[in-house]
Design a protein around this motif. Sequence first.
Motif, PDB file in Angstrom:
ATOM      1  N   GLY A 295       9.249 -15.925   2.167  1.00  0.00           N
ATOM      2  CA  GLY A 295       9.746 -15.977   0.790  1.00  0.00           C
ATOM      3  C   GLY A 295       8.936 -15.081  -0.127  1.00  0.00           C
ATOM      4  N   GLY A 296       9.535 -14.802  -1.291  1.00  0.00           N
ATOM      5  CA  GLY A 296       8.852 -13.982  -2.283  1.00  0.00           C
ATOM      6  C   GLY A 296       7.601 -14.671  -2.793  1.00  0.00           C
ATOM      7  N   ILE A 297       7.650 -15.978  -2.888  1.00  0.00           N
ATOM      8  CA  ILE A 297       6.507 -16.699  -3.435  1.00  0.00           C
ATOM      9  C   ILE A 297       5.281 -16.524  -2.545  1.00  0.00           C
ATOM     10  CG2 ILE A 297       7.056 -18.974  -2.410  1.00  0.00           C
ATOM     11  CD1 ILE A 297       5.697 -18.436  -5.942  1.00  0.00           C
TER      12      ILE A 297
ATOM     13  N   TYR B 137       8.080 -15.923 -14.674  1.00  0.00           N
ATOM     14  CA  TYR B 137       8.432 -16.895 -13.619  1.00  0.00           C
ATOM     15  C   TYR B 137       7.317 -17.937 -13.453  1.00  0.00           C
ATOM     16  CZ  TYR B 137       9.044 -18.259  -8.646  1.00  0.00           C
ATOM     17  OH  TYR B 137       9.163 -18.927  -7.462  1.00  0.00           O
TER      18      TYR B 137
ATOM     19  N   ASN C 153      13.537 -13.394 -14.647  1.00  0.00           N
ATOM     20  CA  ASN C 153      13.446 -14.844 -14.747  1.00  0.00           C
ATOM     21  C   ASN C 153      12.222 -15.134 -15.601  1.00  0.00           C
ATOM     22  OD1 ASN C 153      13.223 -17.587 -14.420  1.00  0.00           O
ATOM     23  ND2 ASN C 153      12.707 -17.528 -12.246  1.00  0.00           N
TER      24      ASN C 153
ATOM     25  N   ASP D  12       8.111  -7.900  -8.843  1.00  0.00           N
ATOM     26  CA  ASP D  12       8.928  -8.940  -8.201  1.00  0.00           C
ATOM     27  C   ASP D  12      10.397  -8.562  -8.373  1.00  0.00           C
ATOM     28  OD1 ASP D  12      10.363 -11.283  -7.611  1.00  0.00           O
ATOM     29  OD2 ASP D  12       8.734 -12.581  -8.300  1.00  0.00           O
TER      30      ASP D  12
ATOM     31  N   TYR E  55      15.756 -10.580  -8.257  1.00  0.00           N
ATOM     32  CA  TYR E  55      17.163 -10.515  -8.708  1.00  0.00           C
ATOM     33  C   TYR E  55      17.706  -9.091  -8.721  1.00  0.00           C
ATOM     34  CZ  TYR E  55      15.864 -15.181  -9.906  1.00  0.00           C
ATOM     35  OH  TYR E  55      15.397 -16.464  -9.807  1.00  0.00           O
TER      36      TYR E  55
ATOM     37  N   THR F 249      12.680 -10.921  -1.881  1.00  0.00           N
ATOM     38  CA  THR F 249      13.139 -12.169  -1.261  1.00  0.00           C
ATOM     39  C   THR F 249      14.597 -12.059  -0.820  1.00  0.00           C
ATOM     40  OG1 THR F 249      13.535 -14.526  -1.607  1.00  0.00           O
ATOM     41  CG2 THR F 249      13.756 -13.131  -3.538  1.00  0.00           C
TER      42      THR F 249
ATOM     43  N   SER G  12      16.208 -14.931  -0.722  1.00  0.00           N
ATOM     44  CA  SER G  12      16.686 -16.254  -1.155  1.00  0.00           C
ATOM     45  C   SER G  12      17.976 -16.191  -1.966  1.00  0.00           C
ATOM     46  CB  SER G  12      15.619 -16.954  -2.004  1.00  0.00           C
ATOM     47  OG  SER G  12      14.556 -17.371  -1.196  1.00  0.00           O
ATOM     48  N   LYS G  13      18.145 -15.129  -2.735  1.00  0.00           N
ATOM     49  CA  LYS G  13      19.321 -15.064  -3.609  1.00  0.00           C
ATOM     50  C   LYS G  13      20.413 -14.190  -3.006  1.00  0.00           C
ATOM     51  CE  LYS G  13      15.919 -16.560  -6.220  1.00  0.00           C
ATOM     52  NZ  LYS G  13      15.658 -17.865  -6.769  1.00  0.00           N
TER      53      LYS G  13
ATOM     54  N   ARG H   8      13.655 -19.096   3.869  1.00  0.00           N
ATOM     55  CA  ARG H   8      12.344 -18.757   3.304  1.00  0.00           C
ATOM     56  C   ARG H   8      11.858 -17.408   3.817  1.00  0.00           C
ATOM     57  NH1 ARG H   8      12.292 -19.837  -0.301  1.00  0.00           N
ATOM     58  NH2 ARG H   8      10.106 -19.980  -0.800  1.00  0.00           N
TER      59      ARG H   8
END
Length: 403
Positions: free
Chosen positions: A114-116, A140, A190, A218, A221, A247, A249-250, A257
Amino acid sequence: MAVIPEIGTPETARWEALAAARTRGDVGEGIASVLALLGLPDLISFAGGFPDPKTFPRERMATLLQEFVTAGEVSAFQYAPTRGLAGPLDALTDRLERLQGRRPADDELLITSGGIEALELVGKSYLDPGDLVVVEGPTYLGAIQAFRSFEAELVAVPMDEHGLEVDELERLLAGGLRPKLLYSIPDHQNPAGVSLSAERRTPLVELARRYGFLIVEDVAYRELGFSAEALPSLWSLAPDVVVQAGTTSKTMFPGIRLGWAVGPADIAARLVSAKQNTDQCAGALGQRLFEESVRRGWIDEQLVLSRALYERKAERLLGALERSLPEDAHWTRPQGGFFSWLTLPAGADSVALAQRAVEQGVGIVPGTLFFPDGRGADTVRLSFSLVDEAQIDDGIERLGSLL
Ligand SMILES: Cc1ncc(COP(=O)(O)O)c(C=O)c1O
């Protein structure tokens, strides 16, 4: 050094005293409270930044899993190298080249959980207690928490409708501000729902070169602009001073993840070392699902549908805000991503509003959560990604009546 509490100290106080200093800096409550709001039944929620499950490629994932089993594939089920499996890295390299116009070298790229995790690895590798990180104000929440967990000091530089105020950053740097890192979400930010303008991108990376800090870009999006066109990524403009966190995720779904970090080879090598003693490798199954989805063009196909869906939802939200909110409230008009940022009439208190909104069955997130310094009391993040389209008008009407 912390004092070990005496035997007999009540449990809550005991565990509090034993906790590491890095866990005590304002981390914690934020994301948990957003998730708690999401959990309430029958809430019309503009709270969490989750993707719409309509975008999840369920059937296609079932097909791939069946194929892996039938083919007797091992790699999807085995441990992977820390940097990532060769096939998925190759697919990601091609994709980055196609979408961002720069092909990363093998030693510049790694696959993350994941990006996190990419942000976490940067923090773990580069932040000592007291180091300065510049963030966008607002930014974020997960990034605030990730950098704070390494006991960094966060300074928020304001944004306007063209993104980070790079002139203001330059003024602060000229005045002696010396960050190690600058964290930016240039595309469909975000929580602000704005993008960094083309004119500000080159001056920003030039500041990084002049003052010797690393930009953490980051791009969560970036691929979800309502039109397929995108501005140059900071990494493509300045691969010498930018590490990009991405990521899937979107664009695919968050259940795998899966993300990436791409940046200067020396930095990527440190992130790989840091990853060796976090999770050792991102899940191989997700990596293979990603690889096949890229190679078959499925992600690009899905993105066409996802962009149209989120654009429709955004339009609906903006229309409802226009009809239901007082004239002295204003909000950003996103060109992509999941969010619009609402500024309330003067004197409004977004924390109190969020509380009253929940009583009316509407979930919103007070803007204060997205600043490291308590600002944002008159702002609210509205997410349109997950909320049921048919409920947007009703939800905003209820919010409007509270104002
Ligand atoms: C700006 C930003 N970066 C990173 C993430 C986290 O992405 P991931 O699910 O890959 O950890 C999010 C998720 O909401 C986000 O909004």
